[in-house]
Design a protein around this motif. Structure first.
Motif, PDB file in Angstrom:
ATOM      1  N   TYR A 157      -4.982  -7.625  -8.591  1.00 45.85           N
ATOM      2  CA  TYR A 157      -4.604  -6.468  -9.410  1.00 45.85           C
ATOM      3  C   TYR A 157      -5.656  -5.359  -9.326  1.00 45.85           C
ATOM      4  O   TYR A 157      -5.316  -4.170  -9.231  1.00 45.85           O
ATOM      5  N   LEU A 158      -6.925  -5.718  -9.344  1.00 47.84           N
ATOM      6  CA  LEU A 158      -7.974  -4.699  -9.235  1.00 47.84           C
ATOM      7  C   LEU A 158      -7.930  -4.018  -7.874  1.00 47.84           C
ATOM      8  O   LEU A 158      -8.069  -2.793  -7.767  1.00 47.84           O
ATOM      9  N   SER A 159      -7.741  -4.798  -6.819  1.00 48.70           N
ATOM     10  CA  SER A 159      -7.659  -4.214  -5.478  1.00 48.70           C
ATOM     11  C   SER A 159      -6.451  -3.302  -5.353  1.00 48.70           C
ATOM     12  O   SER A 159      -6.536  -2.215  -4.771  1.00 48.70           O
ATOM     13  N   GLY A 160      -5.314  -3.731  -5.900  1.00 50.28           N
ATOM     14  CA  GLY A 160      -4.129  -2.878  -5.860  1.00 50.28           C
ATOM     15  C   GLY A 160      -4.326  -1.583  -6.603  1.00 50.28           C
ATOM     16  O   GLY A 160      -3.878  -0.510  -6.162  1.00 50.28           O
ATOM     17  N   MET A 161      -5.003  -1.629  -7.738  1.00 54.77           N
ATOM     18  CA  MET A 161      -5.272  -0.421  -8.507  1.00 54.77           C
ATOM     19  C   MET A 161      -6.166   0.535  -7.713  1.00 54.77           C
ATOM     20  O   MET A 161      -5.927   1.749  -7.654  1.00 54.77           O
ATOM     21  N   LEU A 162      -7.199   0.014  -7.076  1.00 57.29           N
ATOM     22  CA  LEU A 162      -8.095   0.855  -6.288  1.00 57.29           C
ATOM     23  C   LEU A 162      -7.394   1.429  -5.062  1.00 57.29           C
ATOM     24  O   LEU A 162      -7.639   2.573  -4.677  1.00 57.29           O
ATOM     25  N   ILE A 163      -6.521   0.645  -4.444  1.00 57.76           N
ATOM     26  CA  ILE A 163      -5.782   1.142  -3.287  1.00 57.76           C
ATOM     27  C   ILE A 163      -4.957   2.360  -3.664  1.00 57.76           C
ATOM     28  O   ILE A 163      -4.899   3.360  -2.925  1.00 57.76           O
ATOM     29  N   MET A 164      -4.329   2.327  -4.830  1.00 60.67           N
ATOM     30  CA  MET A 164      -3.498   3.454  -5.260  1.00 60.67           C
ATOM     31  C   MET A 164      -4.341   4.637  -5.717  1.00 60.67           C
ATOM     32  O   MET A 164      -4.039   5.789  -5.405  1.00 60.67           O
ATOM     33  N   LEU A 165      -5.410   4.357  -6.458  1.00 65.46           N
ATOM     34  CA  LEU A 165      -6.245   5.454  -6.935  1.00 65.46           C
ATOM     35  C   LEU A 165      -6.927   6.181  -5.778  1.00 65.46           C
ATOM     36  O   LEU A 165      -7.053   7.405  -5.791  1.00 65.46           O
ATOM     37  N   GLU A 166      -7.390   5.430  -4.779  1.00 71.97           N
ATOM     38  CA  GLU A 166      -8.055   6.029  -3.622  1.00 71.97           C
ATOM     39  C   GLU A 166      -7.078   6.513  -2.565  1.00 71.97           C
ATOM     40  O   GLU A 166      -7.498   7.116  -1.568  1.00 71.97           O
ATOM     41  N   ASP A 167      -5.793   6.219  -2.750  1.00 71.83           N
ATOM     42  CA  ASP A 167      -4.756   6.660  -1.819  1.00 71.83           C
ATOM     43  C   ASP A 167      -5.058   6.192  -0.394  1.00 71.83           C
ATOM     44  O   ASP A 167      -5.012   6.960   0.565  1.00 71.83           O
ATOM     45  N   GLN A 168      -5.375   4.904  -0.270  1.00 73.36           N
ATOM     46  CA  GLN A 168      -5.700   4.372   1.050  1.00 73.36           C
ATOM     47  C   GLN A 168      -4.478   4.335   1.957  1.00 73.36           C
ATOM     48  O   GLN A 168      -4.578   4.606   3.150  1.00 73.36           O
ATOM     49  N   TYR A 169      -3.326   3.982   1.415  1.00 71.55           N
ATOM     50  CA  TYR A 169      -2.069   4.007   2.154  1.00 71.55           C
ATOM     51  C   TYR A 169      -0.939   4.006   1.146  1.00 71.55           C
ATOM     52  O   TYR A 169      -1.136   3.743  -0.050  1.00 71.55           O
ATOM     53  N   GLY A 170       0.255   4.306   1.639  1.00 68.01           N
ATOM     54  CA  GLY A 170       1.425   4.354   0.773  1.00 68.01           C
ATOM     55  C   GLY A 170       2.683   4.044   1.552  1.00 68.01           C
ATOM     56  O   GLY A 170       2.642   3.734   2.761  1.00 68.01           O
ATOM     57  N   VAL A 171       3.810   4.127   0.873  1.00 63.44           N
ATOM     58  CA  VAL A 171       5.096   3.832   1.501  1.00 63.44           C
ATOM     59  C   VAL A 171       5.330   4.782   2.675  1.00 63.44           C
ATOM     60  O   VAL A 171       5.178   5.992   2.552  1.00 63.44           O
ATOM     61  N   GLY A 172       5.695   4.214   3.825  1.00 66.20           N
ATOM     62  CA  GLY A 172       5.963   5.011   5.014  1.00 66.20           C
ATOM     63  C   GLY A 172       4.801   5.128   5.971  1.00 66.20           C
ATOM     64  O   GLY A 172       4.978   5.604   7.101  1.00 66.20           O
ATOM     65  N   ASP A 173       3.604   4.704   5.566  1.00 66.84           N
ATOM     66  CA  ASP A 173       2.446   4.789   6.447  1.00 66.84           C
ATOM     67  C   ASP A 173       2.493   3.702   7.516  1.00 66.84           C
ATOM     68  O   ASP A 173       3.006   2.610   7.289  1.00 66.84           O
ATOM     69  N   SER A 174       1.930   4.024   8.659  1.00 65.05           N
ATOM     70  CA  SER A 174       1.758   3.042   9.724  1.00 65.05           C
ATOM     71  C   SER A 174       0.323   2.536   9.646  1.00 65.05           C
ATOM     72  O   SER A 174      -0.625   3.302   9.855  1.00 65.05           O
ATOM     73  N   VAL A 175       0.154   1.248   9.345  1.00 65.27           N
ATOM     74  CA  VAL A 175      -1.171   0.707   9.070  1.00 65.27           C
ATOM     75  C   VAL A 175      -1.412  -0.560   9.886  1.00 65.27           C
ATOM     76  O   VAL A 175      -0.481  -1.199  10.369  1.00 65.27           O
ATOM     77  N   ASP A 176      -2.694  -0.876   9.994  1.00 69.77           N
ATOM     78  CA  ASP A 176      -3.148  -2.109  10.627  1.00 69.77           C
ATOM     79  C   ASP A 176      -4.017  -2.830   9.610  1.00 69.77           C
ATOM     80  O   ASP A 176      -5.113  -2.379   9.283  1.00 69.77           O
ATOM     81  N   LEU A 177      -3.508  -3.957   9.076  1.00 71.53           N
ATOM     82  CA  LEU A 177      -4.236  -4.727   8.072  1.00 71.53           C
ATOM     83  C   LEU A 177      -4.791  -6.027   8.629  1.00 71.53           C
ATOM     84  O   LEU A 177      -5.078  -6.957   7.888  1.00 71.53           O
ATOM     85  N   GLY A 178      -4.952  -6.091   9.936  1.00 70.40           N
ATOM     86  CA  GLY A 178      -5.419  -7.325  10.556  1.00 70.40           C
ATOM     87  C   GLY A 178      -4.285  -7.958  11.326  1.00 70.40           C
ATOM     88  O   GLY A 178      -3.863  -7.450  12.375  1.00 70.40           O
ATOM     89  N   GLU A 179      -3.769  -9.058  10.829  1.00 69.72           N
ATOM     90  CA  GLU A 179      -2.635  -9.699  11.483  1.00 69.72           C
ATOM     91  C   GLU A 179      -1.352  -8.912  11.272  1.00 69.72           C
ATOM     92  O   GLU A 179      -0.470  -8.921  12.121  1.00 69.72           O
ATOM     93  N   ALA A 180      -1.242  -8.227  10.147  1.00 69.53           N
ATOM     94  CA  ALA A 180      -0.035  -7.459   9.838  1.00 69.53           C
ATOM     95  C   ALA A 180      -0.222  -6.016  10.292  1.00 69.53           C
ATOM     96  O   ALA A 180      -1.112  -5.318   9.818  1.00 69.53           O
ATOM     97  N   ILE A 181       0.643  -5.601  11.219  1.00 70.59           N
ATOM     98  CA  ILE A 181       0.609  -4.240  11.752  1.00 70.59           C
ATOM     99  C   ILE A 181       2.029  -3.699  11.691  1.00 70.59           C
ATOM    100  O   ILE A 181       2.961  -4.317  12.212  1.00 70.59           O
ATOM    101  N   GLY A 182       2.200  -2.561  11.042  1.00 67.64           N
ATOM    102  CA  GLY A 182       3.536  -1.990  10.950  1.00 67.64           C
ATOM    103  C   GLY A 182       3.606  -0.907   9.898  1.00 67.64           C
ATOM    104  O   GLY A 182       2.606  -0.265   9.565  1.00 67.64           O
ATOM    105  N   GLU A 183       4.811  -0.715   9.347  1.00 65.76           N
ATOM    106  CA  GLU A 183       5.068   0.346   8.380  1.00 65.76           C
ATOM    107  C   GLU A 183       5.079  -0.225   6.965  1.00 65.76           C
ATOM    108  O   GLU A 183       5.671  -1.274   6.705  1.00 65.76           O
ATOM    109  N   VAL A 184       4.420   0.484   6.063  1.00 63.33           N
ATOM    110  CA  VAL A 184       4.353   0.052   4.668  1.00 63.33           C
ATOM    111  C   VAL A 184       5.706   0.304   4.003  1.00 63.33           C
ATOM    112  O   VAL A 184       6.215   1.427   4.023  1.00 63.33           O
TER     113      VAL A 184
END
Length: 337
Positions: A157-184
């Protein structure tokens, strides 16, 4: 006899008079319990409601700030350093802002409700006369046990809150999270959902996300490596590739996609079969792959028109015969230009 009876009948009346006289004194002694304590409890509840209302109004303002577009229409695109600005179509940008606003507003409202309610309850219990020390000690023990048991959940929950506050990524972004690569596809307080190239949906706990590569922020770069034969004139290769990139930038179909003229960076490597030349260009986010494919086609046509040959596989084969194991025959094979 009559006087004694009169005195006897007077005694109960005297007790009643004494009780009537003592009643105001009892009220004076317990006026704080009967009036003061309930009044203070009412004031505590009213104060808590006022504080909660003011906090909710402040949260509403924060949510409205999040919902406002980061840039007005017609303003130039920001390319400087600082907080990332995501560039995508308006409907997707609006959806992203609304999702962040809803999540942040909901979390802040819940936090305010819990904190104000806990403080008000503690103050009310203190007014009633209930000792808070044992209750706080018991609550501390329970909270410690829950903290050890649900520490991963708290981290999510804390990580999710920081991800949104810092705007690291959002719906529609193309991201690489390690093993998972694709569209959010979804960003929540506990989970992030990623749709990969093959259509698989990944559910990732936010507490397990250690690094993020976002290909959708500010700008992207299309990088193309072209291999040419060793016999080719590099100046001719450079000129052909630069002209192909310039013509692509002038094309109305790609005028709004390319942010600068393609630049030939030079020789990237010397491979066994040919010389690798690299050309790169900045693009708007999520368009680097389509630009790379189109640029590859145009560069190929430009090199063909300039008479630049593509390299062919060149290998040296060593053959040993059974009759003479010490004899070797060397032959180089190369496809004709």
């Amino acid at each position: 006899m009559s006087s004694s009876g009169a005195l006897a009948s007077y005694v109960p009346g005297s007790r009643a008079d004494e009780q009537a006289i003592a009643a105001p004194g009892w009220l004076r002694d317990h006026v704080d319990t009967l009036i003061g304590v309930p009044l203070r409890i009412v004031l505590i509840v009213v104060g808590a409601m006022i504080v909660k209302g003011l906090a909710k109004k402040a949260i509403t303002r924060v949510v409205q700030r999040i919902l406002e577009p980061s840039q007005e229409q017609g303003e130039p695109r920001r390319t400087g350093r600082g907080p990332a600005v995501l560039h995508r179509d308006r409907s997707r940008a609006k959806e992203r802002r609304e999702q962040r606003a809803r999540t942040v507003g909901s979390v802040l409202s819940s936090i305010v409700t819990v904190v104000v309610g806990a403080v008000a309850l503690a103050m009310v219990l203190d007014q009633i006369g209930i000792a808070l020390g044992p209750l706080l000690a018991s609550a501390g023990v329970v909270g410690l046990a829950i903290g050890f048991g649900a520490q991963n959940l708290v981290a999510d929950y804390l990580s999710g809150m920081l991800i949104m506050l810092e705007d690291q990524y959002g719906v529609g972004d193309s991201v690489d999270l390690g093993e998972a690569i694709g569209e959010v596809e979804h960003v929540g307080l506990r989970l992030t959902q990623i749709r990969d190239l093959n259509g698989g949906l990944w559910h990732i706990r936010n507490g397990e996300i250690l690094r993020v590569r976002n290909d959708s922020q500010e700008w992207a770069r299309a990088v193309l490596d072209v291999s040419v034969a060793y016999e080719s004139n590099l100046d001719t290769v450079y000129n052909a590739m630069e002209q192909a990139g310039h013509d692509m930038r002038q094309d109305p179909q790609f005028a709004g996609v390319l942010l600068e003229d393609p630049a030939v960076w030079g020789v990237q490597s010397l491979d066994a079969d040919g010389v690798v030349v690299r050309v790169a260009v900045k693009t708007v986010p999520l368009q680097q792959w389509s630009v790379t494919r189109e640029l590859r086609r145009r560069v190929k046509e430009a090199l063909d028109a300039a008479g630049v040959a593509m390299p062919f596989s060149q290998r040296t084969v060593w053959m040993r015969t059974d009759n003479d194991p010490t004899t070797t025959v060397s032959s180089a094979t190369s496809a004709p230009n």
